[in-house]
Design an enzyme around this catalytic site. Structure first.
Site, mmCIF file in Angstrom:
data_model
loop_
_atom_site.group_PDB
_atom_site.id
_atom_site.type_symbol
_atom_site.label_atom_id
_atom_site.label_comp_id
_atom_site.label_asym_id
_atom_site.label_seq_id
_atom_site.Cartn_x
_atom_site.Cartn_y
_atom_site.Cartn_z
ATOM 1 N N LYS A 196 36.493 13.001 24.461
ATOM 2 C CA LYS A 196 36.158 14.492 24.329
ATOM 3 C C LYS A 196 35.469 14.685 25.622
ATOM 4 C CE LYS A 196 33.042 17.195 23.709
ATOM 5 N NZ LYS A 196 33.019 18.013 24.745
ATOM 6 N N GLU A 271 25.033 5.864 27.555
ATOM 7 C CA GLU A 271 24.301 6.018 28.962
ATOM 8 C C GLU A 271 23.817 7.328 29.208
ATOM 9 O OE1 GLU A 271 24.773 3.788 31.393
ATOM 10 O OE2 GLU A 271 26.106 2.178 30.476
ATOM 11 N N CYS A 305 23.243 10.770 37.299
ATOM 12 C CA CYS A 305 22.221 9.922 36.465
ATOM 13 C C CYS A 305 21.416 9.004 37.340
ATOM 14 C CB CYS A 305 23.111 9.361 35.382
ATOM 15 S SG CYS A 305 24.404 8.074 36.061
ATOM 16 N N GLU A 402 13.971 14.914 34.144
ATOM 17 C CA GLU A 402 15.231 14.691 34.871
ATOM 18 C C GLU A 402 15.933 16.203 35.280
ATOM 19 O OE1 GLU A 402 18.908 13.916 32.884
ATOM 20 O OE2 GLU A 402 19.442 12.214 34.654
HETATM 21 P P1 NAD Z 1 25.232 16.479 27.537
HETATM 22 O O1 NAD Z 1 24.404 15.833 26.775
HETATM 23 O O2 NAD Z 1 24.953 18.092 27.620
HETATM 24 O O3 NAD Z 1 26.840 16.488 27.412
HETATM 25 C C1 NAD Z 1 27.547 15.388 27.515
HETATM 26 C C2 NAD Z 1 28.959 15.204 26.527
HETATM 27 O O4 NAD Z 1 28.344 15.520 25.318
HETATM 28 C C3 NAD Z 1 29.774 16.641 26.594
HETATM 29 O O5 NAD Z 1 31.006 16.367 26.530
HETATM 30 C C4 NAD Z 1 29.071 17.421 25.627
HETATM 31 O O6 NAD Z 1 30.031 18.536 25.179
HETATM 32 C C5 NAD Z 1 29.043 16.489 24.435
HETATM 33 N N1 NAD Z 1 28.051 16.990 23.403
HETATM 34 C C6 NAD Z 1 27.160 17.828 23.603
HETATM 35 N N2 NAD Z 1 26.463 18.154 22.344
HETATM 36 C C7 NAD Z 1 26.799 17.151 21.427
HETATM 37 C C8 NAD Z 1 26.700 16.656 20.146
HETATM 38 N N3 NAD Z 1 25.630 17.348 19.426
HETATM 39 N N4 NAD Z 1 27.447 15.717 19.608
HETATM 40 C C9 NAD Z 1 28.230 15.121 20.533
HETATM 41 N N5 NAD Z 1 28.492 15.660 21.660
HETATM 42 C C10 NAD Z 1 27.968 16.431 22.268
HETATM 43 O O7 NAD Z 1 25.188 16.131 29.113
HETATM 44 P P2 NAD Z 1 25.920 16.505 30.585
HETATM 45 O O8 NAD Z 1 24.796 17.780 30.820
HETATM 46 O O9 NAD Z 1 27.036 16.984 30.293
HETATM 47 O O10 NAD Z 1 25.657 15.583 31.447
HETATM 48 C C11 NAD Z 1 24.594 15.261 32.281
HETATM 49 C C12 NAD Z 1 23.676 14.065 31.614
HETATM 50 O O11 NAD Z 1 24.517 12.967 31.659
HETATM 51 C C13 NAD Z 1 22.539 13.792 32.295
HETATM 52 O O12 NAD Z 1 21.549 13.691 31.843
HETATM 53 C C14 NAD Z 1 22.768 12.373 33.164
HETATM 54 O O13 NAD Z 1 21.919 11.619 33.618
HETATM 55 C C15 NAD Z 1 23.712 11.716 32.131
HETATM 56 N N6 NAD Z 1 24.499 10.762 32.527
HETATM 57 C C16 NAD Z 1 24.464 9.668 32.499
HETATM 58 C C17 NAD Z 1 24.966 8.569 33.201
HETATM 59 C C18 NAD Z 1 24.859 7.162 32.707
HETATM 60 O O14 NAD Z 1 25.555 6.319 33.087
HETATM 61 N N7 NAD Z 1 23.780 6.782 32.261
HETATM 62 C C19 NAD Z 1 26.215 8.831 34.129
HETATM 63 C C20 NAD Z 1 26.506 10.053 34.032
HETATM 64 C C21 NAD Z 1 25.616 11.293 33.487
#
Ligand code: NAD
Length: 500
Positions: A196, A271, A305, A402
């Site tokens: 997804k 992650e 991240c 963040e």
């Molecule tokens: P997000 O949590 O909003 O979304 C991530 C994914 O989860 C998307 O595909 C979204 O559609 C999905 N999602 C949203 N709500 C959901 C739910 N209730 N159930 C299941 N899936 C759901 O994050 P974002 O804004 O897309 O990404 C930014 C975040 O990702 C930042 O916090 C960043 O630090 C983190 N990140 C972490 C790493 C790591 O390796 N630790 C790497 C990249 C990004």
């Protein structure tokens, strides 16, 4: 190359052709319609790039059924040599289509071209790495249990087996890379997957889907269902026939994933977010530290991240560091990722830019000193200047949250007590990355030992690599990606004892 209105920059004909295609869901190697559509935009110009199909619970059900059938059918029956060959074939197709993958991430995400090119090359390396690791998946032989060994000769060994059907949920900030970081080890382990992607950045993963089909993977091994997080994502996380969820995204969503996974107690890897510390000691080599600290925060416009956004600098070098950073950011060109001179791109969306600007205004109101930047550019796209605040205090939101944007918060310290310095660095629920800048390697290693984080660098920042485990302490996540630990995340251990 033909000219399209991406700030006047050209894209390759294959990218142009891809954007004009119909973009469906990939289920059982068929491109199928979803339950609706969304538009993907170029965040640097606001222009619509393409429409793509989205799905919900019904499409997730179909995709999970396809993944289950492949897992119990043709994929499960392949030899490891055949699985290895398929993955190497995928890597070669990705290599040949690197321009397409790179330009799609530039257009969809807004990242500068030099970063997109680097991540595409890393993704190819990652598929090769895990293809090569398949032949090295090994169990062990162990002494049999005492009560059996006392009565008869016996043999005890372990098998490493795939977890099963894996749901892979990825964010928008490095779309191809976060997808491959899950897909490559999952396939190497022998899992089948439902991916997804983020609704903000679906395109490079859709292009990858066709490459997977072209490489000859059996139907159902890789399924891609775009959709909203609260809809398709939530359905995948809660699905009773999914054995594992690997999630990259925000800490807030990670907590929802954990709750959703309780129904069938599926395995969960997370992650999540970070607010990583960067510690600059008085003996730091500023020729290294100035660009290093700037990149720690501003690489990928801070939508990273592992961004080091809490800077702890010893008062003896504070002024010199600030002067250096001001010079560095003054030379950073903001612009479209297709412009090779661009160093920083736009924020992913209007809403995200508004959130980042809110933090900047909040820091000003709360007494932080603005040293550089602070403005959103008056042009299409959401470009925010690289912004530096000093005189920050631990309670300020710029020091605790963040922000995921180009905002650096600097706090000074006067002590040389490493426990006290580490306590400042550790005053956060996150623990993803961090760096220490000093010429004294003894100080460096002693400080690194005290910092609670999954990935700490000395005189560099965010030194990730295909074979180096990466993941978080605390609320930055569960488990590790990259390297052998990334593969272990998709394997179960079965212990076998035989009376001989
Ligand atoms: P997000 O949590 O909003 O979304 C991530 C994914 O989860 C998307 O595909 C979204 O559609 C999905 N999602 C949203 N709500 C959901 C739910 N209730 N159930 C299941 N899936 C759901 O994050 P974002 O804004 O897309 O990404 C930014 C975040 O990702 C930042 O916090 C960043 O630090 C983190 N990140 C972490 C790493 C790591 O390796 N630790 C790497 C990249 C990004």
């Amino acid at each position: 190359m033909s000219a399209l209105p991406f700030d006047g920059h050209a894209i390759a004909p294959e990218t142009e052709a891809f954007l004009k295609q119909k973009h469906c869901l990939l289920i059982a190697n068929e491109w199928v319609d979803g339950s609706g559509e969304m538009a993907s935009k170029d965040p640097a110009t606001g222009l619509e790039l393409a429409c793509f199909a989205i799905g919900g619970a019904a499409q997730i059900d179909r995709a999970v059924a396809a993944a289950r059938a492949a897992f119990e059918g043709p994929w499960g029956r392949l030899t490891v040599a055949e699985r290895t060959a398929l993955m190497f074939r995928l890597a070669r197709i990705m290599e040949a289509k690197a321009t397409l993958l790179t330009q799609l991430d530039i257009l969809d995400n807004g990242m500068p071209g030099f970063i997109a090119g680097l991540t595409t090359a890393n993704c190819v390396e990652m598929v090769d790495y895990y293809a090569g690791a398949i032949m090295r998946i090994e169990g062990t032989t162990i002494a049999p249990p005492r009560h059996i060994a006392a009565a008869t000769e016996a043999l005890t060994y372990t098998l490493r087996e795939p977890v099963g059907v894996a749901g892979l949920i990825v964010p928008w900030n490095v779309p191809l890379s976060t997808a491959i970081l899950k897909l490559a080890p999952a396939l190497a382990a022998g899992c089948t997957v439902v991916m997804k992607p983020s609704e903000e950045t679906p395109l490079s993963v859709l292009a990858l889907g066709q490459m997977i089909v072209d490489a000859g993977f059996p139907a159902g091994v890789v399924n891609i269902v775009n959709g909203l997080g609260a809809d398709a994502g939530a359905a995948l996380a809660a699905h009773p026939d999914v054995d594992k969820i690997s999630f990259t995204g925000s800490t807030a969503t990670g907590k929802k994933i954990v709750v959703a996974a309780t129904g069938n107690l599926k395995k969960v890897s997370l992650e999540l977010g970070g607010k990583s510390p960067v510690v600059v000691m008085p003996d730091a080599d500023l020729a290294l530290a100035v660009p290093g600290v700037a990149l720690a925060t501003f690489f990928l416009q801070g939508q990273n991240c592992m961004a080091g956004t809490r800077i702890f600098v010893h008062e003896a070098v504070h002024d010199a560091l600030i002067e250096g950073l001001k010079g560095f950011v003054a030379a950073m060109k903001l612009g479209h990722g297709l412009d090779p001179a661009s160093f920083q791109g736009p924020m992913i969306s209007d809403a995200h830019a508004a959130k980042v600007m809110g933090y900047i205004e909040g820091a000003k109101a709360n007494g932080a000193t603005l040293v550089a930047g602070g403005q959103k550019l008056d042009r299409p796209g959401n470009f925010i200047e690289p912004t530096i605040f000093t005189d920050c205090t631990p309670d300020m939101a710029v020091m605790t949250d963040e922000i995921f944007g180009p905002v650096m918060a600097i706090q000074t310290f006067a002590t040389m007590d490493l426990d006290a310095i580490a306590a400042m660095a550790n005053a956060t629920p996150f623990g993803l990355s961090g760096s220490v800048w000093t010429r004294d390697l003894s100080t460096a290693h002693r400080l690194v030992k005290r910092i609670r984080s999954g990935h700490v660098s000395i005189n560099c920042h965010g030194a990730v690599g295909t074979n180096i485990p990466f993941g978080g302490f605390g609320q930055s996540g569960w488990g590790r990606e990259f390297g052998q630990e990334g593969l272990d995340a998709y394997l179960e251990t079965k212990a076998v004892t035989a009376r001989l």
